[in-house]
Design an enzyme around this catalytic site. Structure first.
Site, PDB file in Angstrom:
ATOM      1  NE  ARG A 193      -2.271   1.402   3.704  1.00  0.00           N
ATOM      2  CZ  ARG A 193      -3.022   1.752   4.740  1.00  0.00           C
ATOM      3  NH1 ARG A 193      -4.322   1.521   4.732  1.00  0.00           N
ATOM      4  NH2 ARG A 193      -2.480   2.296   5.801  1.00  0.00           N
TER       5      ARG A 193
ATOM      6  CB  THR B 259      -1.892   7.274  -3.434  1.00  0.00           C
ATOM      7  OG1 THR B 259      -1.271   5.977  -3.497  1.00  0.00           O
ATOM      8  CG2 THR B 259      -0.964   8.310  -4.028  1.00  0.00           C
TER       9      THR B 259
ATOM     10  CG  ASP C 153       3.102  -1.722   9.222  1.00  0.00           C
ATOM     11  OD1 ASP C 153       3.177  -0.826   8.383  1.00  0.00           O
ATOM     12  OD2 ASP C 153       3.315  -2.927   8.947  1.00  0.00           O
TER      13      ASP C 153
ATOM     14  CG  ASP D 284       6.671  -1.971  10.154  1.00  0.00           C
ATOM     15  OD1 ASP D 284       7.116  -2.501   9.126  1.00  0.00           O
ATOM     16  OD2 ASP D 284       6.475  -0.743  10.268  1.00  0.00           O
TER      17      ASP D 284
HETATM   18  O1  LIG Z   1      -6.674  -2.489   2.976  1.00  0.00           O
HETATM   19  P1  LIG Z   1      -5.491  -1.666   2.608  1.00  0.00           P
HETATM   20  O2  LIG Z   1      -5.702  -0.195   2.915  1.00  0.00           O
HETATM   21  O3  LIG Z   1      -5.035  -1.897   1.207  1.00  0.00           O
HETATM   22  O4  LIG Z   1      -4.310  -2.049   3.584  1.00  0.00           O
HETATM   23  C1  LIG Z   1      -4.041  -3.342   3.986  1.00  0.00           C
HETATM   24  C2  LIG Z   1      -2.681  -3.783   3.543  1.00  0.00           C
HETATM   25  O5  LIG Z   1      -1.672  -3.057   4.241  1.00  0.00           O
HETATM   26  C3  LIG Z   1      -0.741  -3.977   4.827  1.00  0.00           C
HETATM   27  O6  LIG Z   1       0.292  -4.302   3.961  1.00  0.00           O
HETATM   28  P2  LIG Z   1       1.450  -3.248   3.586  1.00  0.00           P
HETATM   29  O7  LIG Z   1       1.077  -2.483   2.362  1.00  0.00           O
HETATM   30  O8  LIG Z   1       1.805  -2.454   4.807  1.00  0.00           O
HETATM   31  O9  LIG Z   1       2.629  -4.194   3.177  1.00  0.00           O
HETATM   32  P3  LIG Z   1       3.499  -5.178   4.096  1.00  0.00           P
HETATM   33  O10 LIG Z   1       2.655  -6.388   4.338  1.00  0.00           O
HETATM   34  O11 LIG Z   1       4.688  -5.448   3.259  1.00  0.00           O
HETATM   35  O12 LIG Z   1       3.840  -4.460   5.369  1.00  0.00           O
HETATM   36  C4  LIG Z   1      -1.595  -5.178   5.095  1.00  0.00           C
HETATM   37  O13 LIG Z   1      -0.847  -6.360   5.285  1.00  0.00           O
HETATM   38  C5  LIG Z   1      -2.484  -5.237   3.883  1.00  0.00           C
HETATM   39  O14 LIG Z   1      -1.881  -5.922   2.802  1.00  0.00           O
HETATM   40  O1  LIG Z   2      -3.915  -0.783  10.436  1.00  0.00           O
HETATM   41  C1  LIG Z   2      -3.280  -1.154   9.417  1.00  0.00           C
HETATM   42  C2  LIG Z   2      -3.646  -0.755   8.120  1.00  0.00           C
HETATM   43  C3  LIG Z   2      -2.908  -1.217   7.051  1.00  0.00           C
HETATM   44  N1  LIG Z   2      -1.845  -2.015   7.280  1.00  0.00           N
HETATM   45  C4  LIG Z   2      -1.476  -2.407   8.524  1.00  0.00           C
HETATM   46  O2  LIG Z   2      -0.508  -3.150   8.700  1.00  0.00           O
HETATM   47  N2  LIG Z   2      -2.200  -1.951   9.564  1.00  0.00           N
HETATM   48 MG   LIG Z   3       2.999  -2.865   6.360  1.00  0.00          MG
END
Ligand SMILES: O=P(O)(O)OC[C@H]1O[C@H](OP(=O)(O)OP(=O)(O)O)[C@H](O)[C@@H]1O
Ligand SMILES: O=c1cc[nH]c(=O)[nH]1
Ligand SMILES: [Mg+2]
Length: 211
Positions: free
Chosen positions: A103, A107, A202, A205
């Site tokens: 994400r 944006t 997150d 993380d």
């Molecule tokens: O519903 P949305 O608003 O699209 O957000 C959710 C997404 O955000 C996080 O991933 P992230 O983009 O942080 O990637 P990561 O798993 O590599 O940390 C989570 O694991 C989802 O995939």
């Molecule tokens: O709360 C949130 C939203 C998006 N991605 C995450 O990891 N946590």
């Molecule tokens: Mg993430």
């Protein structure tokens, strides 16, 4: 779309420890694994099966076996990877594919950066794994992707969902009855940074960061 919210005291307990900001990564990973196993039980309620003749020590009878071709489990990288072992423990014969989506934090659009899926998704049953359904952008992109490749039955397994994101997914899939979302909790809302409230922060993380 069909939504199933797991209503179980063990799920609620484990989720509360997961939310706690003082829970270290090692415990967080273990809890995600345990929660997925509990959610997988619900998520696989409609896994495809076929009859199978078996011989017990006493007689012959008709049992069931998972249908062939097997279901496909797809963790959405990075955070979805933390859910893979828990899911394949229950579905050891599943094929596994990978989708990398991130994400954009300004944006909030989901950007695809990796894709490694089985060649043949035609008519296949797919389980998507992602702990967080926030705006819904990531899950809609993943669902669109596998449906366009021919998948016919998609179940998303998430830990937390925001009501806003669920609405987006519902609008995107319309009245399709073969899209299910199984979650441990529907939280209150999204904050100004599109994080789930109360949430757990997150997920990527917390799974893979040094805490
Ligand atoms: O519903 P949305 O608003 O699209 O957000 C959710 C997404 O955000 C996080 O991933 P992230 O983009 O942080 O990637 P990561 O798993 O590599 O940390 C989570 O694991 C989802 O995939
Ligand atoms: O709360 C949130 C939203 C998006 N991605 C995450 O990891 N946590
Ligand atoms: Mg993430």
């Amino acid at each position: 779309m069909h939504l199933h919210v797991a209503d179980h005291p063990l799920v609620a307990h484990k989720l509360s420890v997961l939310r706690d900001e003082s829970t270290p990564s090692a415990t967080f990973r273990q809890l995600v694994d345990e929660l997925v196993t509990l959610l997988a039980y619900e998520a696989t309620r409609h896994v495809r099966t076929q009859p199978k003749e078996i011989r017990t020590p006493v007689t012959t009878t008709t049992g069931v076996q998972l249908s062939s071709p097997s279901p496909i489990v797809i963790p959405i990288l990075r955070a979805g990877l933390g859910m893979l072992d828990g899911m394949t423990r229950l579905l050891p014969t599943a094929e596994v594919g990978f989708l990398g989506l991130q994400r954009d934090e300004t944006t909030y659009e989901a950007v695809t950066y990796a894709e490694r899926l089985p060649d043949d998704l035609d008519g296949r049953q797919v389980f998507l794994l992602d702990p967080m359904l926030a705006t819904g952008g990531t899950l809609v992109a993943a669902i669109d992707y596998v449906l366009q490749r021919g998948a016919r039955d998609v179940t998303a397994v998430c830990l937390l969902a925001a009501p806003e994101g669920l609405k987006v997914v519902e609008e995107a899939v319309g009245s399709r009855a073969d899209v299910q979302v199984v979650v441990a909790s529907v939280d209150e809302r999204l904050d100004e940074n599109k994080y789930i409230v109360p949430g757990l922060g997150d997920a990527g993380d917390r799974l893979y960061g040094i805490v």
